[in-house]
Design a protein around this motif. Structure first.
Motif, PDB file in Angstrom:
ATOM      1  N   VAL A  54       0.782  -1.225  -0.125  1.00 22.34           N
ATOM      2  CA  VAL A  54       0.115  -0.004   0.051  1.00 22.34           C
ATOM      3  C   VAL A  54       0.878   1.351   0.054  1.00 22.34           C
ATOM      4  O   VAL A  54       0.683   2.074  -0.832  1.00 22.34           O
TER       5      VAL A  54
ATOM      6  N   ARG B 116       1.589   0.796  -4.750  1.00 21.06           N
ATOM      7  CA  ARG B 116       0.144   0.742  -5.102  1.00 21.06           C
ATOM      8  C   ARG B 116      -0.084   0.950  -6.603  1.00 21.06           C
ATOM      9  O   ARG B 116      -1.238   0.783  -6.958  1.00 21.06           O
TER      10      ARG B 116
ATOM     11  N   ARG C  84      -8.312  -2.060  -7.961  1.00 26.54           N
ATOM     12  CA  ARG C  84      -7.209  -1.610  -7.059  1.00 26.54           C
ATOM     13  C   ARG C  84      -6.806  -2.593  -6.060  1.00 26.54           C
ATOM     14  O   ARG C  84      -8.030  -2.946  -5.559  1.00 26.54           O
ATOM     15  N   HIS C  85      -5.805  -2.241  -5.417  1.00 22.24           N
ATOM     16  CA  HIS C  85      -5.308  -3.062  -4.081  1.00 22.24           C
ATOM     17  C   HIS C  85      -5.506  -4.662  -4.139  1.00 22.24           C
ATOM     18  O   HIS C  85      -5.693  -5.227  -2.998  1.00 22.24           O
TER      19      HIS C  85
ATOM     20  N   HIS D 140      -3.395   6.974   1.863  1.00 23.08           N
ATOM     21  CA  HIS D 140      -2.984   5.786   1.742  1.00 23.08           C
ATOM     22  C   HIS D 140      -1.670   5.311   2.469  1.00 23.08           C
ATOM     23  O   HIS D 140      -1.576   4.538   3.123  1.00 23.08           O
TER      24      HIS D 140
END
Lengths: 505, 948
Positions: free
Chosen positions: A20, A24, A107-108, B853
């Motif tokens: 993260v 990312r 995403r992620h 984030h």
């Protein structure tokens, strides 16, 4: 101090945070680190398996607090097995996710994947009932994210139901824990076991309520009828590799049932007695039936795989219900098999859908490019799932049947397992015939598509290889599992390892 | 050669054709043939030993815990069957090389064929019944692939599925039967089981096991009433039919009945079941066969009939009958495989198998005619061919057997079967080969090349030779095999002339009758076609198709996607199970005093009840629901405060504020009302369920609170040791960051993951088709004239530094006073949150510098680092230590390593709230939310309705 015990939790947690933080926006970088972390889990899990096999259970006292006052992790043969299984299976599925490009469609993905692993591993390793709740939350919330990965109306709609249903489960978990704490005054599982055994008679009713609520929580996870409703749509709509990873999630429920059933509420406890068996057995029968009927009646490939997952949980819980070492060993063998087979089936289903453009079984589509290879994979996955020879599903089924012999209800249980097997076989044959044979009816040539990328196929074949290995090495594996079942049912080593203290420390 | 290797060779050989097809069709066939030949050679090398009466074993431990081991045995019976499987397999491989068309994928074909061959070899060599089951099921699977080989043909697919369903069902029944057998015998090893005959027959489970095992045998060997799948399996390519459906697979059931003969046979049940099924099958198959116009269908039913004959002989349970059965197995394999291959040749050359379109082929295909004539005459039982010998012996046995107490019944029926057998055999020759040459064949036929007729010709040669010299060629073999079947030494004497015995007259009657039937075939066939009779495929489809539809209907109706129903079932299950569990155990109500009802809690209680009731009735208005939920949350916070839990109260208030604000923001993009989707009755039902659940929960809480703990609780320890061992007087905080810091670590990650998921979902939403709808949304409420009231804007901006300061203060004092990372994080986040509310999403978002984030990730890493740091001191994860330091000009204060962890908590919480906020605002900004430049959106001084 064996810090290795906590590595299966910390390694994915830290990896996820790093992904993260720094990766990312770079999927390649995330892939490298995610796969590396997952691959690193394998030797760690191997070392833990070795440690668990060669010695007594080991306990890791978090924060250096003595049990039962702090939280403990417990490494015994069973938890080591589950962690090892997770590491091996998830690595293959992750390779598939990368090879198929699923991970780049939202995403992620990799951060959530790692968190998911963390949650699953944490749930397997913890020796604390409330901490189990925490890790259930982790694996659930990560799974929400993975389930709706890449979005899409139908998927998000199924995802909302998944979230809502599991929130009900989580709420129930809190009720169960509050009740159990209210009766026993402890959260450490080993401590709870001791207190349950010595509980005054007047508390039995409340304890039983707590025990049953807890069982229902795990039944939600393990998709036991009538709490299976969340599973079919979720698994059918989830991205293929995610659904494959979820094969381990239902097993978390099964694991938790085995753990609490054998350690805290064994059948010889006066207060709870046959409580668990009385509930699990009929529920497992219904699960098996509904799952396999679902396989026959599935309208899409995804739903077929999902109902096969439900059915396999039925078989698994049938072997859990008697709570004898023999049956538990059979259950564990089947658990390992059905995890691998379930993952394989979802991967193959995803290959089919990706090639065919649709998972529907109601209409015939032109033949698939490279259909032969995919058909062969489907055949293998079908054999594995339906429990046909020569793969371990058949051995697992024989072991379960054997473990259920000599009971008053043996006839019913055998009939249920065998008849549902037939239903599943017919279901798989019909689906395979529609997917791979009927397509040739019009004489249409397969659409020219670029060949399937190697990595997804390698991942699927690797899972088949693992299943084959489980078949060939069934003897040594069953020796190991028999010892595991003995340890699980004995429980004294587990409790002793906790070094419970009650005085002023 | 090891027996295991013999069984494994075909499987290994199955790997080759798929590859060797790249080197050409010949290489492909040779590869498959070589593996078969090698296995056959290995087998034949053992033949002398077997003829000497030895029994060979190979044992490999596999899963001894279950009693499943890779044990193989070779005796006479195994030798015969393995020899048939591998020998005929070799011929089929040769034949198929020339039979298959160029467009057929030959590699696949040989792979399937070899898999099947391996499975069959495995069955007949297994010395362990569980191992045998594995091979048994494998034959079902591989034959499924072989029957469906021509995947474009619907008959092939349906035939394959039917065969799999029927034989699969039998196989599964057999699993149960074998398990029972093993449980009785105490072992799954055949060698052991075969010695336990008396125990098994005396067991109360004998009949169950027998029926289940026979289900497996009958389905596999197409015995009545399971005979119907075999003709449909004839959609397979002819080599498959010849191999599976005449020589091998359908004989697996016979093999097993023969194998288990010593332990199962000889009882009344055995005779009643096996002999009857065999007899019925023999007659029925022969009758139906006569009226089939498809060459292969005729042969299929003749196979059914002959299998019935052998089954019947085994069912007699006498040694003499067993000898005949063995001899007929050999004979049938020779003439039937030859006939199948010849039928394939006719089909291949004339492009039809319909007998009505054939005839007169004698001159066009002399070689084929010769083969068919020999084989068919043998099938009809005409001397001196081998079929005559075994049929005579069968009739003799039949004559001596009493069925249902009627001595004449069985011989009569056997003769009837033989009569029809003669008729269809003659018809095969007469209607296909005799008569005038026609000029309307679909394709002008002629004899094929040597490669194609070599295999059937070889078999036809055997038919003649065995017929002429039965004792020389097969006497020893039959003796050894029959000895293996009966478990003793069999007396074998095969000869042609038995004198004027009843069997001779029965035989003569059969031939005469057969000729009559053939003569009357035209009218009889018309009558047969007009007669109503059950059609197996129709019945099968009428079972399977509705079953599948039923399954789909049931499954879809049960899992209809209605969440309210799922939730209702969930709740009912929980309440019912809970109540049931409670009723099953002793309960002594607690003895604690209840506290008197004072005004403050009473008001709180009323508030909660009212809000819940209002929520249940007004939940369709989402804004109102949100307000009500907020009230509930605040009341809970007040309750915490009332019961002296300031930490919880603080947390609860802050969580309420943050979530309500975020939900308000989300509500902005949703309709303000939910549609009515349920009927009044349903709502009533759901209300009742909810009430039951609520009352159950209340009762449970009441019961728990009323009683004292039977044991000291772990919280006593926490209260006693927070200060001395945990270094903090705020027990709640010490529990959160120290005693149970691991839980907190998990929970902050739950928050972090939640924020990531919301971000990812927003991204997916904004990229997907939903974005268009969302962005084109017309607000269903009038816009406020002043979205950003100046008073609020000024107040929030002024408040921000103070909020931050209070946040830091709360964080620092957390270990000893109410506060800590979680509370501080929420407070700071709310400080920023109110900027969004007051000054607008776009305005606030434009001024964001932090990457949330990164804040979350750094927080998670710091929390982990705070825990991992204790590894350095060789302490477990999250072990904290603390000390007191004095840094002038401050007073003495405490430093705890737990603060590092708490800092991580703080950062994660801040990052989570703000990442969610920024995700939601992205939607708003994409939807056209602009940065406001003026204090108000409308100009009050402008004319009405005109916006700035």
């Amino acid at each position: 101090m064996n810090h290795w015990i906590i590595v299966p939790v910390l390694l994915p947690a830290v990896t996820a945070a790093l992904i993260v933080l720094a990766m990312r926006s770079d999927i390649e970088l995330a892939r490298v680190f995610s796969v590396a972390a997952n691959a690193l889990l394998l030797p760690v899990a191997g070392a833990l398996l070795w440690a668990a096999s060669t010695g007594d259970p080991q306990v890791y006292f978090l924060g250096n607090w003595p049990a039962p006052f702090g939280i403990v992790l417990v490494l015994d043969r069973l938890s080591a097995l589950m962690v090892g299984l997770t590491a091996a299976m998830s690595l293959m599925v992750q390779l598939y996710a990368m090879g198929s490009g699923w991970d780049a469609r939202g995403r992620h993905f990799h951060a959530l994947w790692q968190f998911q692993l963390m949650g699953v591993n944490g749930a397997f390793l913890t020796g604390d009932a409330f901490n189990l709740f925490v890790f259930f939350e982790i694996l659930l919330i990560a799974s929400y994210g993975l389930m709706i990965h890449a979005g899409g109306g139908a998927r998000v709609r199924a995802g909302v139901q998944y979230v809502a249903y599991n929130l009900l489960g989580s709420t129930l978990f809190l009720f169960a824990l509050a009740t159990l704490y209210g009766v026993t005054g402890t959260l450490n599982i080993a401590d709870m076991a001791g207190r349950v055994a010595e509980l005054p008679e007047g508390d039995a009713a409340l304890l039983r309520v707590g025990a049953v609520l807890l069982l229902l929580v795990f039944a939600v996870k393990g998709a036991l009828v009538p709490l299976q409703f969340w599973l079919p749509a979720t698994y059918a709509r989830a991205p293929g590799p995610v659904a494959a990873l979820f094969a381990i999630m239902t097993k978390v429920g099964a694991y938790a049932v085995i753990r609490f059933y054998t350690l805290v509420f064994p059948p010889d406890t006066p207060a709870t007695g046959g409580l668990y068996a009385d509930l699990i057995l009929p529920a497992a029968l219904a699960t098996l039936a509904i799952g396999m009927i679902g396989v026959l009646g599935a309208a899409t490939v995804g739903r077929l795989a999902a109902f096969a997952a439900v059915g396999s949980m039925g078989t698994l819980f049938l072997a859990v219900a008697p709570a004898t070492p023999q049956a538990t060993a059979a259950a564990l063998y089947y658990l390992v098999h059905s995890t691998l087979a379930g993952a394989l089936l979802f991967l193959v289903a995803d290959l089919v859908i990706a090639r065919r453009g649709s998972g529907t079984l109601a209409e015939v589509r032109p033949p698939l490019a490279q259909g032969g290879m995919i058909a062969a994979l489907w055949f293998a996955a079908g054999i594995a799932t339906a429990g046909m020879p020569p793969l371990s599903g058949f051995l697992g089924k024989l072991l379960v049947l054997d473990a259920l012999a000599g009971r008053p209800d043996t006839g019913l249980l055998w009939a249920a397992i065998l008849v549902t097997s037939l239903i599943a076989i017919v279901g798989f044959a019909r689906a395979g015939s529609t997917l791979f044979w009927k397509a040739h009816e019009g004489g249409a040539a397969p659409e020219a598509l670029p060949p399937v990328r190697a990595l997804p196929v390698v991942a699927a074949v690797a899972l088949i290889g693992m299943i084959a290995l489980q078949t060939v090495l069934a003897g040594p594996i069953m020796d190991w599992l028999a010892a595991t079942a003995e340890q699980v049912h004995d429980g004294s080593a587990y409790v002793a390892a906790n070094r419970l203290t009650y005085g002023e420390d | 050669m090891s027996l295991a290797l013999i069984a494994a060779l075909p499987f290994l050989g199955a790997l080759l054709p798929g590859l060797m097809i790249r080197a050409g069709r010949n290489a492909c066939a040779i590869a498959a043939g070589s593996a078969t030949l090698l296995a056959l050679t290995g087998l034949l090398l053992h033949a002398p030993a077997v003829f000497r009466g030895e029994v060979l074993h190979t044992r490999i431990a596999w899963l001894p815990q279950l009693g499943l081991d890779a044990n193989f045995v070779l005796d006479g019976l195994g030798l015969l069957f393995a020899g048939l499987i591998l020998g005929i397999g070799l011929l089929i491989i040769l034949y198929a090389r020339f039979y298959l068309a160029k467009s057929d994928p030959m590699g696949q074909f040989y792979t399937y064929l070899m898999l099947f061959q391996g499975a069959m070899t495995g069955i007949v060599l297994s010395d362990n019944i569980l191992l045998l089951l594995i091979f048994w099921e494998l034959t079902s699977l591989s034959s499924f692939l072989l029957i469906g080989y021509w995947k474009h043909l619907p008959e092939g697919r349906q035939g394959a599925r039917m065969a799999l369903t029927v034989t699969g069902m039998g196989g599964l029944a057999m699993i149960a039967g074998m398990l029972i057998l093993g449980q009785i015998a105490g072992s799954y090893d055949l060698s052991v089981i075969l010695t336990k005959g008396p125990e098994i027959q005396a067991s109360e489970w004998y009949l169950t096991a027998l029926v289940l095992i026979l289900l497996g045998c009958f389905t596999k060997s197409a015995q009545f009433p399971f005979h119907f799948w075999l003709p449909h399996a004839m959609a397979a390519p002819t080599p498959v039919s010849a191999y599976l459906h005449s020589a091998t697979m359908v004989k697996a059931g016979l093999f097993l009945m023969a194998r288990l003969w010593p332990v199962l046979a000889g009882t009344e049940e055995w005779f009643a079941l096996v002999a009857s099924a065999g007899l019925i099958t023999m007659v029925l198959g022969a009758v139906i066969g006569l009226y089939k116009n498809d060459l292969k269908a005729l042969l299929a039913f003749s196979t059914v009939s002959h299998l019935g004959l052998i089954t019947m002989l085994l069912g007699f349970g006498t040694e003499a009958a067993a000898v005949v059965a063995v001899f007929h197995i050999i004979n049938h394999a020779t003439f039937k495989a030859a006939l199948f291959m010849a039928a394939g040749i006719v089909d291949h050359e004339a492009h039809t198998r319909d007998i009505r379109r054939l005839g007169g082929l004698r001159r066009l295909m002399p070689v084929t005619f010769a083969i068919v004539a020999v084989a068919a005459l043998s099938m009809a039982g005409i001397p001196p061919l081998n079929g005559f010998l075994s049929k005579e012996m069968m009739l003799e046995e039949a004559f001596e057997t009493v069925w249902f107490g009627l001595p004449w019944l069985l011989p009569a029926l056997a003769t009837l079967g033989a009569t029809f057998s003669v008729a269809y055999s003659f018809r095969l020759v007469a209607h296909v080969f005799l008569g005038p040459v026609r000029d309307d064949y679909p394709h002008r036929p002629h004899d094929p090349g040597f490669g194609m007729w070599a295999a059937p010709a070889f078999l036809a040669g055997l038919v003649v030779l065995i017929g002429l010299l039965p004792m020389t060629l097969t006497g020893d073999l039959v003796r050894v095999v029959a000895g293996a079947v009966t478990g003793g030494t069999a007396y074998v004497n095969i000869y042609h002339w038995h004198g004027f015995v009843p069997a001779l007259f029965m035989s003569l009657a059969a031939v005469g009758g057969g000729l009559v039937l053939l003569g009357l075939h035209g009218p009889l066939a018309r009558a047969w076609d007009n007669a109503p009779r059950p059609e197996a495929k129709v019945i099968f489809d009428a079972i399977v198709e509705p079953a599948a539809r039923l399954a789909r209907g049931f499954t879809d109706a049960l899992h209809d996607g209605a969440f309210t129903r799922y939730a209702a079932i969930f709740t009912v299950a929980v309440v019912a199970a809970g109540a049931w569990a409670f009723a099953g155990g002793g309960h002594v109500p607690g003895a604690r005093e209840t506290t008197p009802v004072t005004p403050v809690p009473a008001v709180g209680w009323l508030l909660l009840v009212t809000c819940a009731a209002l929520l249940a009735t007004m939940h369709r208005d989402r804004l109102v629901s949100l307000v009500l939920i907020g009230v509930v949350g605040l009341t809970v916070a007040l309750t915490f405060a009332y019961f002296s839990a300031p930490d919880l109260a603080l947390t609860q208030i802050l969580v309420e504020v943050a979530t309500v604000v975020l939900m308000l923001l989300a509500l902005n993009f949703l309709p303000k009302r939910t549609p009515v989707e349920s009927s009044g009755v349903r709502r009533l039902r759901d209300g009742a369920i909810a009430a039951a659940a609520g009352l159950g929960a209340a009762a449970l809480a009441y019961a728990l609170m009323l009683r004292d703990f039977a044991f000291p609780t772990i919280s006593d320890y926490h209260l006693a040791n927070a200060k001395d061992l945990g270094g903090g007087t705020n027990v709640v905080n010490v529990i959160l960051v120290d005693f149970r810091g691991y839980d907190t670590y998990g929970e902050i990650l739950v928050l972090a993951i939640g924020a990531l998921v919301i971000f990812a979902l927003t991204e997916a939403l904004l990229r997907g088709p939903a974005a268009r709808r969302l962005l084109a949304r017309v607000p269903d409420q009038a816009k406020a004239g002043d979205r950003h009231p100046m008073m609020l804007v000024v107040a929030t901006r002024l408040a921000l530094p103070f909020v931050l300061m209070v946040g830091i203060y709360l964080f620092l004092r957390g270990h000893n006073e109410p506060g800590g990372g979680f509370i501080a994080g929420l407070l700071v986040a709310i400080g920023v949150l109110i900027q969004y509310m007051a000054s607008g999403l776009a305005w606030a978002e434009a001024r964001q510098r932090a990457d949330w984030h990164a804040v979350i990730a750094v927080g998670a890493l710091i929390a982990a680092a705070g825990g991992i740091g204790s590894f350095l001191a060789d302490r477990p994860f999250l072990t904290s230590s603390f000390g007191y330091v004095t840094i002038p000009p401050f007073e003495k204060f405490e430093l705890a390593t737990a603060m590092v962890f708490d800092l991580g908590v703080f950062l994660v919480v801040v990052g989570v709230v703000l990442l969610i906020l920024s995700s939601l605002s992205r939607i708003g900004i994409r939807a056209g939310e602009t940065v406001n430049v003026a204090p108000m959106d409308i100009d009050p001084s402008a004319p009405r309705g005109k916006e700035r």
